[in-house]
Design a protein around this motif. Sequence first.
Motif, PDB file in Angstrom:
ATOM      1  N   TYR A 161       5.715  -6.669  -3.247  1.00 30.46           N
ATOM      2  CA  TYR A 161       6.674  -6.614  -2.345  1.00 30.46           C
ATOM      3  C   TYR A 161       8.193  -6.336  -3.261  1.00 30.46           C
ATOM      4  N   ASP A 168       8.792  -8.506   6.690  1.00 32.01           N
ATOM      5  CA  ASP A 168       8.045  -7.709   5.561  1.00 32.01           C
ATOM      6  C   ASP A 168       7.205  -8.784   4.938  1.00 32.01           C
ATOM      7  N   LEU A 169       7.369 -10.177   4.839  1.00 34.47           N
ATOM      8  CA  LEU A 169       6.501 -11.039   4.160  1.00 34.47           C
ATOM      9  C   LEU A 169       5.857 -11.819   4.789  1.00 34.47           C
ATOM     10  N   ALA A 229       3.667  -9.036   3.879  1.00 34.49           N
ATOM     11  CA  ALA A 229       3.055  -8.829   2.541  1.00 34.49           C
ATOM     12  C   ALA A 229       1.954  -9.999   2.183  1.00 34.49           C
TER      13      ALA A 229
END
Length: 687
Positions: free
Chosen positions: A233, A245-246, A273
Motif C-alpha cells: 500500500y 483502500d486498507l 489491502a
Amino acid sequence: MRAHVQSLDLYLDELKRGQHRFENVFESIARMLFDDPKHIQPIVVNGKNTYDFLKFRTGKKHIIGMFDVLNTFIAFIKDAAEDGESKEMAFVLAGEPGNGKTYFVDYLSAMYRDFVSVAENNRFTFRFKIPKDMEGYGNLRVVESQTYEDPVILAMNLYTNKEESKEGLLRAGFSVDEIEGFYRNYRPLGADSEFILNDIKTHFDEDLDRVKECIEIVKVPISETMGTITGKYPAKDKITSSGVDLVGEESIQRLLHITNTNNPYRFDLRRGALARVGGGGIHFADEIFKNKTDLMKIYLGVVQNRVIEIDAFKWPIDTFIIATSNNADVQNYRANGEEKPIIDRCKFCYVAHNTDYKLQQQLTKYALGSSEKTTFSGEKLHMDPNLIYVMSTAVTLSRLPRAEDKLTPVEMMKLAAGEVAGEKSIKALAEIVEDLEHESDITKRFGQKGLGQRDLARIINTQRGYSETNEGCCMFGEDAFKATEEVILDYIQDTNERGKYFEDLKIARGLYRKRIRTEMFNAFMDEPAAIKKDVLMYVNMIVGMGRSDLGSDKIITYRDPQTNRMQPIKIDERFVNAVENELEMKTREQKESFRGQIRKIYAQRLQTDKNYDFMDNVDLVKAVTDTRLNSDIASAGGLVGALANRTNEDNERLYNRIVTTMTTKLGYCNTCAQKTIEFFCTQDHQT
C-alpha cells in the motif's frame, strides 16, 4: 495428486500426517530464513563482528550489503516467532531516498512468495457452500473467508467453546501437545465467517456432520499483482487516500443479495489491502508516515491488535507489517506528540547507504543494467573498464563522514571495504562508527548522508546523453566525473553537502589517476597482470628477506599470479630500495618498519584468502608502478612524452602497440583507449 478442493476432515488428516503446517506468519518467515545453518556466516563489517545471511545473496539481482539491516530484521523475526513483543509491532525501514529500503522489502516479498508456493508450505483457507434452502443470501451460493483464515482456525472455533473444539481435535487424532501448539496461535473467526457458520449451524440444528458438508478447503492464491500473500500500500495524497483502500467498505452488490443487514458479509474486505494478506501474509506500507491521520489510526489498530475493524465488527488477521519511510517524515511524526502510540508500536531500523566501494561496484552494475546499451543512432555502446570503479568510488566517498583527525577519506573507504590502509587499524574506523551511532540526529550517523542509487542512475543517464558518449560509442570513465558534478549541482540543495561532495569528487579523481597509471604500465608491458606480478614480486622479496634459511644466492620461489605456478626469483635489493624510495622512506628504520607491516599483512591475509594480491594497497601499487616506469623507460615523463609526441616512427609504433594491447587484452575500445592515453598525457594527470 491432492485435489484443489477438499473437506475439512481430509485437510486435518493430511495436517496430522505432516502434509500441511499450521503456523503464524512470523514462524513461516523464520522457517524460511533458518532452514539451513550454513546460510548464516559470521563476518566483520566496519570493525564490528556481525552475521551475513546468504538467503538474501541468491539470484541475479540479490541484496548487496545491508548487513546491519539484515541482522536487525532477523532478530525482529526471531523474537516475533518466539512469541516476543515484536509480534505486536511493525518493522519500519527508515533512511534517505535511494538506499535500498523498498528493494529490500520487494526482495523479501518475492522470497516469501517462492517459499509459500512450495507444496509443503502452501497456505489454505476455507469457504462456505450456502445451502439452497437457507434464506438470507439471495444468489450468493459460495462465501470464502475474506481474510484467508486457516482451516485450523475454523476447527478451533467449530464448536460452541474451546474445550469442545479441543475434544474435536483429539477425536481427529491430534495429541494434546499438538493441540496446545495450535492454540498458541488461536484467534477468533472473523465476524462474517462466524456469522455464516452460526447461520449454517442453526439451519442444520447443530448437526456438525451436515455443517462440515458445507465447508470446502481451498488453497490461498499467490499473486503479486492481486496483493495476496504479499501486498503493498503506497502512501497517497490526502484527497485520494481513504480507509477503504486498507480495510474495505460496504458492498452495494452484496446488499442486493443479503437480506439481514446485521450480516457482516455485507462489507467487502477484499476491497482493502489488509484482508488480502490476512492469512499469513506480508503487508508492505510504503512511506507509511506520509499517510493522513485517519489511516494511521487504522494502522495503529492493525499493528497493535492485528484486527481489521469496521462498524464494531472485527476480523482478526495474521500479518507481518513492514514499512518504509524517509528520515524527515519520521522526525516530523515524532514531533507530533499525539501520534506517539503508533511510533511506540514500530521497530525502527535506520538504513544507511552502502559504504563498501567494492560492494558498490556490484550496485553500480545493477544501475547500469544487464542488457546491451546502444547510442542514439542504434550503435553498440561500449563501457570503459574503469567506468564502474569511477562511479563507485565517487558515490561511496560522498557517503563517508569527515574524520581527518583519525582517518583520511581514502583510508576510511579502504578500511570500510576490508582493505589495508597503511598503518591505520580497522579499530579506528570502528571507533568513528561507534561515536556517530550516538548522534541523536540520524542523518549524522555513519553512511546516512550521500549520493544514493537514484543519484547514481541520474549520473548514468546524464552521461549517456553526452554527445561525446554517442559519437564515440563509449561511456568514458573520466566523463563520469562531469556527469556527477552536474547531478550534484542540480539535485543537492544544501550548500555544505554540495561542497563536501565536490571535495569527495576531487579525491575520486586522484584515485582514478593512480589507476590509469597502473593501466598504462600494464599496457606498456603488454601484459594485463604486469603490475600485479611486480607488486607480488616485491612482497615476496620482502618476505624472503626475512627468512632465516635464505641462502647466499638470495633465490626464493613465489606463486606467479598469471600461471598460478611456483617461480624462482632472485631478491633484487636495488628494486626493493627503489620502491621504498618512491614511498619516501629514506632511513633504514622506516624501511624495516614498512617491511614488517608487509610481512604481517602477508601472514594474516593469506590465511583467509590465498588469492590476496596486495592490489588494494594503492600507495604500494603506485610506488611499484613508478619504479618500473623509471627503470624501463627512464621515467614516467618519458612515456608521456613518447605517447604525446608521435612525430617519429618509434613513438608511433609504441602508441599503436599500447592501443592494441588495451583493446585486445584490457577491455578497452578504440575510443576509451585513446582518451585514456590522452588523459595520461595531460597536465591534469601529472599534477
